[in-house]
Design a protein around this motif. Structure first.
Motif, short mmCIF file in Angstrom:
data_model
loop_
_atom_site.label_atom_id
_atom_site.label_comp_id
_atom_site.label_asym_id
_atom_site.label_seq_id
_atom_site.Cartn_x
_atom_site.Cartn_y
_atom_site.Cartn_z
N TRP A 26 8.17 -3.29 10.16
CA TRP A 26 6.94 -3.22 10.82
C TRP A 26 6.05 -4.29 10.07
N PRO A 27 5.70 -3.84 8.88
CA PRO A 27 4.47 -4.61 8.00
C PRO A 27 4.97 -6.22 7.87
N ARG A 28 5.22 -6.97 8.91
CA ARG A 28 5.48 -8.26 8.84
C ARG A 28 4.43 -8.95 8.81
N PHE A 29 4.44 -10.33 8.29
CA PHE A 29 3.46 -11.39 8.46
C PHE A 29 3.63 -12.07 9.51
N SER A 30 2.61 -12.45 10.33
CA SER A 30 2.69 -13.15 11.47
C SER A 30 1.68 -14.42 11.73
N GLY A 51 6.58 -10.02 4.46
CA GLY A 51 5.75 -8.90 4.94
C GLY A 51 5.69 -8.10 3.57
N MET A 52 5.15 -6.92 4.10
CA MET A 52 4.63 -6.00 2.85
C MET A 52 5.84 -5.48 2.16
N ARG A 53 6.03 -5.15 1.05
CA ARG A 53 7.23 -4.44 0.16
C ARG A 53 7.20 -3.32 0.61
N CYS A 54 8.34 -2.54 0.98
CA CYS A 54 8.51 -1.10 1.49
C CYS A 54 9.57 -0.58 0.48
N GLU A 55 9.45 0.84 0.37
CA GLU A 55 10.46 1.42 -0.05
C GLU A 55 10.92 2.43 0.93
N ASN A 56 12.14 2.26 1.23
CA ASN A 56 12.64 2.73 2.42
C ASN A 56 12.00 2.35 3.25
N ASP A 57 11.42 3.06 4.24
CA ASP A 57 10.50 2.43 5.39
C ASP A 57 8.87 2.64 5.16
N ARG A 58 8.67 2.93 3.98
CA ARG A 58 6.99 3.16 3.67
C ARG A 58 6.48 1.94 2.84
N SER A 69 -3.04 13.18 3.58
CA SER A 69 -4.01 12.48 3.01
C SER A 69 -3.54 11.07 2.52
N VAL A 70 -3.79 10.02 3.11
CA VAL A 70 -3.45 8.82 2.53
C VAL A 70 -4.53 7.85 2.62
N ILE A 71 -4.33 6.63 1.82
CA ILE A 71 -5.05 5.54 1.81
C ILE A 71 -4.25 4.40 1.36
N CYS A 72 -4.60 3.18 1.93
CA CYS A 72 -4.22 1.88 1.83
C CYS A 72 -4.68 1.21 0.60
N LYS A 73 -3.93 0.93 -0.24
CA LYS A 73 -4.30 0.18 -1.55
C LYS A 73 -4.95 -1.18 -1.28
N VAL A 74 -4.42 -1.82 -0.29
CA VAL A 74 -4.78 -3.10 0.10
C VAL A 74 -5.57 -3.01 1.48
N TYR A 75 -6.19 -2.17 1.81
CA TYR A 75 -6.94 -2.14 3.21
C TYR A 75 -7.73 -3.27 3.45
N ALA A 76 -8.52 -3.85 2.62
CA ALA A 76 -9.42 -5.09 2.88
C ALA A 76 -8.86 -6.23 3.41
N VAL A 77 -7.47 -6.21 2.69
CA VAL A 77 -6.70 -7.45 3.06
C VAL A 77 -5.55 -7.33 3.64
N ARG A 78 -5.25 -6.11 4.17
CA ARG A 78 -3.90 -6.01 4.98
C ARG A 78 -3.67 -6.88 5.85
N PRO A 79 -2.26 -6.87 6.24
CA PRO A 79 -1.94 -7.98 7.30
C PRO A 79 -2.39 -7.64 8.80
N ILE A 80 -2.43 -8.79 9.50
CA ILE A 80 -2.81 -8.56 10.77
C ILE A 80 -2.26 -7.36 11.62
N VAL A 81 -1.00 -7.35 11.44
CA VAL A 81 -0.25 -6.12 12.29
C VAL A 81 -0.73 -4.88 11.81
N CYS A 82 -1.24 -4.74 10.56
CA CYS A 82 -1.80 -3.42 10.31
C CYS A 82 -3.00 -3.53 10.95
N ARG A 83 -3.95 -4.35 11.03
CA ARG A 83 -5.23 -4.45 11.60
C ARG A 83 -5.27 -4.15 13.03
N THR A 84 -4.13 -4.50 13.84
CA THR A 84 -4.20 -4.41 15.30
C THR A 84 -3.66 -2.93 15.56
N CYS A 85 -3.03 -2.18 14.72
CA CYS A 85 -2.47 -1.11 15.13
C CYS A 85 -3.64 0.05 15.30
#
Length: 104
Positions: A26-30, A51-58, A69-85
């Motif tokens: 899912w977290p592929r660069f496009s 894309g983004m590095r994953c461990e298993n599917d995460r 409770s979760v947080i994205c450590k790269v939220y400000a620079v996250r990939p487009i696929v993450c921004r469009t979900c």
């Protein structure tokens, strides 16, 4: 679903995190530019640079406990696929159902 996982229909992304743990594919660069990709810390980019590095599917940029409770450590620079979900869209609902079941 266990008592420890508190997923509800208000689609609070900082509680959920399902989209970030749905699939290693899912977290592929496009459509990112080279400049946008350069802003993502290399530690979070997959070895094939696709894309983004994953461990298993995460995604490794996701910190915290899914459904709690979760947080994205790269939220400000996250990939487009993450921004469009978007909360509650088809991709969101699909990820939530896979991780938390139909009641999510």
């Amino acid at each position: 679903m266990t008592d420890a996982v508190l997923v509800n229909q208000d689609f609070d992304c900082q509680t959920c995190g399902a989209c970030c743990a749905y699939s290693a594919e899912w977290p592929r660069f496009s459509l990112e530019t080279e400049e946008e990709l350069d802003r993502i810390p290399a530690d979070y980019v997959a070895a094939d640079l696709g894309g983004m590095r994953c461990e298993n599917d995460r995604c490794t940029a996701l910190e915290g406990t899914l459904g709690r409770s979760v947080i994205c450590k790269v939220y400000a620079v996250r990939p487009i696929v993450c921004r469009t979900c978007m909360p509650g869209d088809d991709e969101c609902l699909m990820a939530r159902e896979r991780l938390f079941g139909a009641a999510a």
